[in-house]
Design an enzyme around this catalytic site. Structure first.
Site, PDB file in Angstrom:
ATOM      1  N   GLU A 155       0.831  -1.200   0.000  1.00 56.18           N
ATOM      2  CA  GLU A 155       0.000   0.000   0.000  1.00 56.18           C
ATOM      3  C   GLU A 155       0.869   1.255   0.000  1.00 56.18           C
ATOM      4  O   GLU A 155       0.685   2.174  -0.798  1.00 56.18           O
ATOM      5  CB  GLU A 155      -0.891  -0.008   1.257  1.00 56.18           C
ATOM      6  CG  GLU A 155      -1.809   1.171   1.364  1.00 56.18           C
ATOM      7  CD  GLU A 155      -2.848   1.175   0.253  1.00 56.18           C
ATOM      8  OE1 GLU A 155      -3.725   0.313   0.271  1.00 56.18           O
ATOM      9  OE2 GLU A 155      -2.764   2.040  -0.628  1.00 56.18           O
ATOM     10  N   ASP A 189       1.072   3.980  -3.065  1.00 57.24           N
ATOM     11  CA  ASP A 189       0.634   5.361  -2.852  1.00 57.24           C
ATOM     12  C   ASP A 189       1.761   6.344  -3.138  1.00 57.24           C
ATOM     13  O   ASP A 189       1.565   7.357  -3.807  1.00 57.24           O
ATOM     14  CB  ASP A 189       0.152   5.556  -1.402  1.00 57.24           C
ATOM     15  CG  ASP A 189      -1.036   4.666  -1.060  1.00 57.24           C
ATOM     16  OD1 ASP A 189      -1.563   4.003  -1.970  1.00 57.24           O
ATOM     17  OD2 ASP A 189      -1.417   4.619   0.119  1.00 57.24           O
ATOM     18  N   SER A 201      -7.350   2.040  -3.660  1.00 56.34           N
ATOM     19  CA  SER A 201      -6.057   2.473  -3.124  1.00 56.34           C
ATOM     20  C   SER A 201      -5.202   3.159  -4.150  1.00 56.34           C
ATOM     21  O   SER A 201      -4.390   4.010  -3.821  1.00 56.34           O
ATOM     22  CB  SER A 201      -5.244   1.243  -2.727  1.00 56.34           C
ATOM     23  OG  SER A 201      -5.544   0.854  -1.469  1.00 56.34           O
ATOM     24  N   ASP A 240     -17.027  12.118 -17.651  1.00 54.50           N
ATOM     25  CA  ASP A 240     -18.161  11.388 -17.075  1.00 54.50           C
ATOM     26  C   ASP A 240     -18.030   9.906 -17.461  1.00 54.50           C
ATOM     27  O   ASP A 240     -17.818   9.589 -18.623  1.00 54.50           O
ATOM     28  CB  ASP A 240     -19.455  11.985 -17.636  1.00 54.50           C
ATOM     29  CG  ASP A 240     -20.688  11.524 -16.873  1.00 54.50           C
ATOM     30  OD1 ASP A 240     -20.544  10.678 -15.962  1.00 54.50           O
ATOM     31  OD2 ASP A 240     -21.777  12.012 -17.205  1.00 54.50           O
ATOM     32  N   ILE A 241     -18.135   9.013 -16.494  1.00 53.98           N
ATOM     33  CA  ILE A 241     -18.050   7.574 -16.762  1.00 53.98           C
ATOM     34  C   ILE A 241     -19.473   7.012 -16.695  1.00 53.98           C
ATOM     35  O   ILE A 241     -20.142   7.152 -15.669  1.00 53.98           O
ATOM     36  CB  ILE A 241     -17.152   6.854 -15.729  1.00 53.98           C
ATOM     37  CG1 ILE A 241     -15.792   7.556 -15.605  1.00 53.98           C
ATOM     38  CG2 ILE A 241     -16.994   5.378 -16.082  1.00 53.98           C
ATOM     39  CD1 ILE A 241     -14.962   7.585 -16.857  1.00 53.98           C
ATOM     40  N   GLY A 300     -23.902  11.678 -15.774  1.00 48.76           N
ATOM     41  CA  GLY A 300     -24.063  12.477 -14.557  1.00 48.76           C
ATOM     42  C   GLY A 300     -23.481  11.722 -13.370  1.00 48.76           C
ATOM     43  O   GLY A 300     -22.899  10.644 -13.513  1.00 48.76           O
ATOM     44  N   ASP A 305     -22.945   9.334 -10.288  1.00 51.57           N
ATOM     45  CA  ASP A 305     -23.480   8.016  -9.920  1.00 51.57           C
ATOM     46  C   ASP A 305     -22.660   7.462  -8.767  1.00 51.57           C
ATOM     47  O   ASP A 305     -21.513   7.865  -8.552  1.00 51.57           O
ATOM     48  CB  ASP A 305     -23.449   7.072 -11.125  1.00 51.57           C
ATOM     49  CG  ASP A 305     -22.050   6.959 -11.716  1.00 51.57           C
ATOM     50  OD1 ASP A 305     -21.185   6.362 -11.054  1.00 51.57           O
ATOM     51  OD2 ASP A 305     -21.821   7.498 -12.824  1.00 51.57           O
TER      52      ASP A 305
END
Ligand SMILES: *[C@@H]1O[C@H](CO)[C@@H](O)[C@H](O)[C@H]1NC(C)=O
Ligand SMILES: *[C@@H]1O[C@H](CO)[C@@H](O)[C@H](O)[C@H]1NC(C)=O
Ligand SMILES: *[C@@H]1O[C@H](CO)[C@@H](O)[C@H](O)[C@H]1NC(C)=O
Ligand SMILES: *[C@@H]1O[C@H](CO)[C@@H](O)[C@H](O)[C@H]1NC(C)=O
Length: 606
Positions: free
Chosen positions: A301, A305, A519, A562-563, A581, A583
């Protein structure tokens, strides 16, 4: 919380009254059903030391919240006029009467000023006491509890009481009822079989056309392997050079004994960011955090990061906080208990700092239902304090879609934790806190929602005004009765935004690995935000601070991609759909750095 005028009245009334009886009647403060998976063992050893953290009510949090929204609202005249450390402290300072009564209570148990540790605003008091004394103060019994899956042990209780005359003067005391276990958000983690050979990052295939990307296309290899270059192309950030000297900084939080390995970072830079080779970051240890640079001990992690956040933002000065507090206490050792409330440790640390990195990413979270409400609300308010000071906080939205990510139905936790065991979706905290930015996930090029992207609705926090219109619009598209009873349609909705979240190529213990999870999305989105902050600071403007009012003001504009494909299954359902829009899978979408930069520099009105 009571309005200020009533507080003043109460305070005068109390001051006029006789000194309250020190013992008097106790009143139950909180009773919890411990989350599934914890087993009660022996009574806690009486002489075992725990550090009690006592939260005093923040006297004027409503004003802090009002300031936060004004300075974070791009349409408000105070936009960007963040508060100083001292201004925030003045707003969250407890009432003098609360300080006085808590002092009285502690003194009645022999705990005087020398034994106490206080936050700068004096809204927290910490004191180390033996279990026997804590039990007397809180009229409770502590036990050793073990977590079945990990064997970790903590000292907790399921309820506690306080003298009635502390009503309105103590908000909560921990460690008592908080059993939650924060976890690193990471679903997939596999060694890349090609890693020993020369990396095949380039591809002979023609680039993929993506109109919003830098130059209108993205390398074909990015559909299988995400690198720094892929993110720069996809999010229209190619060629932007942040400054090392304009005061901008980025920070990554690390918990659960994770640290970031510097040798791995250099290997990563050599492959993906050659101009950054030789640069590093500052590791800050908080409350016993570790930084063991032994190569095979680094955390996946932490490496993920730092490699992506710092790879995207080089040469921006970077900080990694390694916060201790876990693994929790071993019942056979009579040393002070780790509080196992690492957010509090980290918050206590950064609240004391004069200068805090303007952009901070966290890839750890808990199932919201396992966090005691009083605790979640207070921690959330503490995040608001950072926002008011001009800090943008990104949190991964979760890796279980609408559920908890457990594939085995027998182990799924899609049930309420209130003793009823009602079936329920599982939002995560802190992303469910309205004062932070929750980051969901996408995959592939062109982008689609990744199936594990955490999303849904808080059972604890009501919906903030900034997302009301966007979320209502989404809810109106659902067929009547969809998932009725499984989620709170009035709750704070997550995520706010999204970014790539799978197939990330990083280095871990000297080897290239492919890794995924939200992550990966949080530090990626944070990297873009940090570049925006760099542009702002270089232009002599304040940093962006709390992002959500700006994010929702820009929904549906070219500032976000937008996905509208994919969904986030969980709890035996297909989850929600990504739609046109906002979601509850990908929020308002993924960032377009170039467009966002024009907006935040004021050159483009969208
Ligand atoms: C990207 O990969 C996905 C999954 O393998 C595939 O369905 C899609 O066609 C690929 N996209 C392109 C542009 O090659
Ligand atoms: C780091 O971890 C290794 C392996 O567990 C251990 O041998 C070494 O002593 C540790 N080093 C430090 C500085 O803690
Ligand atoms: C809830 O589930 C737990 C664990 O599966 C079980 O022990 C308990 O009896 C259940 N409670 C109710 C009210 O069904
Ligand atoms: C998601 O979209 C599919 C296909 O249009 C539809 O059948 C399904 O009902 C939608 N799910 C939800 C929760 O809206």
């Amino acid at each position: 919380m009571l309005p200020l005028t009533i507080w003043v009245t109460l305070a005068f009334a109390a001051a006029a009254a006789a000194v309250p009886s020190r013992d008097g009647a106790h009143k139950l403060r909180e009773r919890v059903v411990p989350p599934r998976g914890w087993t009660k063992r022996a009574p806690a050893p009486a002489d075992h030391t725990i550090e009690l953290r006592i939260a005093l009510p923040q006297n004027d949090f409503p004003s802090l919240e009002r300031h936060l929204y004004e300075v974070s609202d791009p349409y408000h005249e105070r936009y960007g006029q963040h508060l100083s450390k001292e201004e925030v402290e003045a707003l969250v300072a407890p009432h003098g009467e609360s300080v006085h009564r808590v002092n009285e209570w502690l003194a009645s148990h022999g705990l005087v000023e020398d034994a106490l540790d206080r936050s700068p605003a004096k809204d927290w008091v910490m004191v180390k006491v033996p279990v026997s004394l804590a039990e007397e103060m809180l009229k409770t019994e502590y036990h050793v509890w073990t977590h079945d899956a990990s064997g970790d042990a903590v000292i907790r209780t399921t309820s506690y009481s306080l003298p009635e005359w502390l009503d309105g003067h103590v908000e909560l005391v921990q460690p008592t009822t908080a059993f939650s276990r924060m976890h690193a958000l990471r679903t997939t983690f596999r060694f890349d079989s090609t890693s020993s050979a020369a990396p095949k990052l380039a591809s002979d295939a023609p680039p993929i056309s993506v109109p919003s990307a830098s130059g209108g296309h993205v390398d074909a290899s990015c559909n299988k392997t995400i690198t720094i270059t892929c993110i720069q192309q996809l999010y229209n950030a190619v060629g932007f050079a942040p400054s090392a000297k304009n005061g901008n900084q980025i920070g990554i939080t690390g918990y659960l004994e994770q640290f970031a390995n510097e040798a791995d970072l250099q290997t990563f830079f050599a492959e993906q960011r050659p101009d950054a080779v030789g640069s590093s970051f500052k590791t800050v240890l908080v409350n016993g955090g570790v930084n063991n640079q032994t190569l095979d001990e680094a955390g996946a992690e932490a490496n993920l990061d730092t490699q992506f956040a710092y790879g995207l933002t080089f040469p921006t000065p970077a900080t990694f906080w390694s916060t201790g507090g876990s693994p929790p206490f071993k019942p056979d050792v009579l040393t002070p208990d780790n509080s196992n409330e690492p957010y509090l440790d980290w918050l206590a640390f950064v609240h004391k700092q004069k200068h805090i990195p303007q952009t901070i990413s966290t890839s750890y979270a808990d199932d919201e239902q396992t966090v005691p409400p009083s605790f979640a609300k207070r921690v959330c308010n503490e995040f608001a304090q950072l926002g008011a000071r001009g800090v943008s906080l990104m949190f991964s939205s979760g890796d279980g879609g609408v559920g908890d990510g457990e594939e085995d139905p027998a182990l799924q936790e899609c049930f309420t934790n209130d003793g009823r065991n009602a079936t329920r979706f599982v939002p995560l905290f802190p992303p469910s806190c309205p004062f932070v930015t929750g980051v969901g996930g996408t995959i592939h090029v062109p982008e689609t929602a990744v199936f594990f992207s955490g999303g849904g609705f808080s059972d604890l926090f009501p919906r903030p005004a900034y997302q009301e219109a966007a979320v209502t619009k989404f809810l109106d598209t659902l067929a009547p009765g969809t998932y009725a009873g499984l989620f709170n349609p009035h709750g704070r909705a997550i995520p706010d935004v999204a970014a790539q979240a799978d197939l990330f190529r990083i280095f871990l213990s000297g080897r290239a690995v492919s890794i995924g999870g939200t992550s990966a999305a949080a530090p990626t989105f944070a990297g873009i935000v940090s570049l925006l902050n760099s542009a702002r600071l270089s232009a002599g403007r304040p940093p962006l601070g709390f992002l959500n009012p700006l994010v929702y003001a820009l929904r549906g504009t070219p500032a976000f991609n937008d996905i509208a494909t994919g969904n986030n299954p969980g709890c035996g359902t297909p989850g929600f759909n990504a739609t046109k829009g906002w979601d509850p899978v990908t929020g308002v979408g993924t960032p377009n750095f170039g467009k966002l930069k024009e907006v935040v520099l004021g050159d483009l009105v969208l």
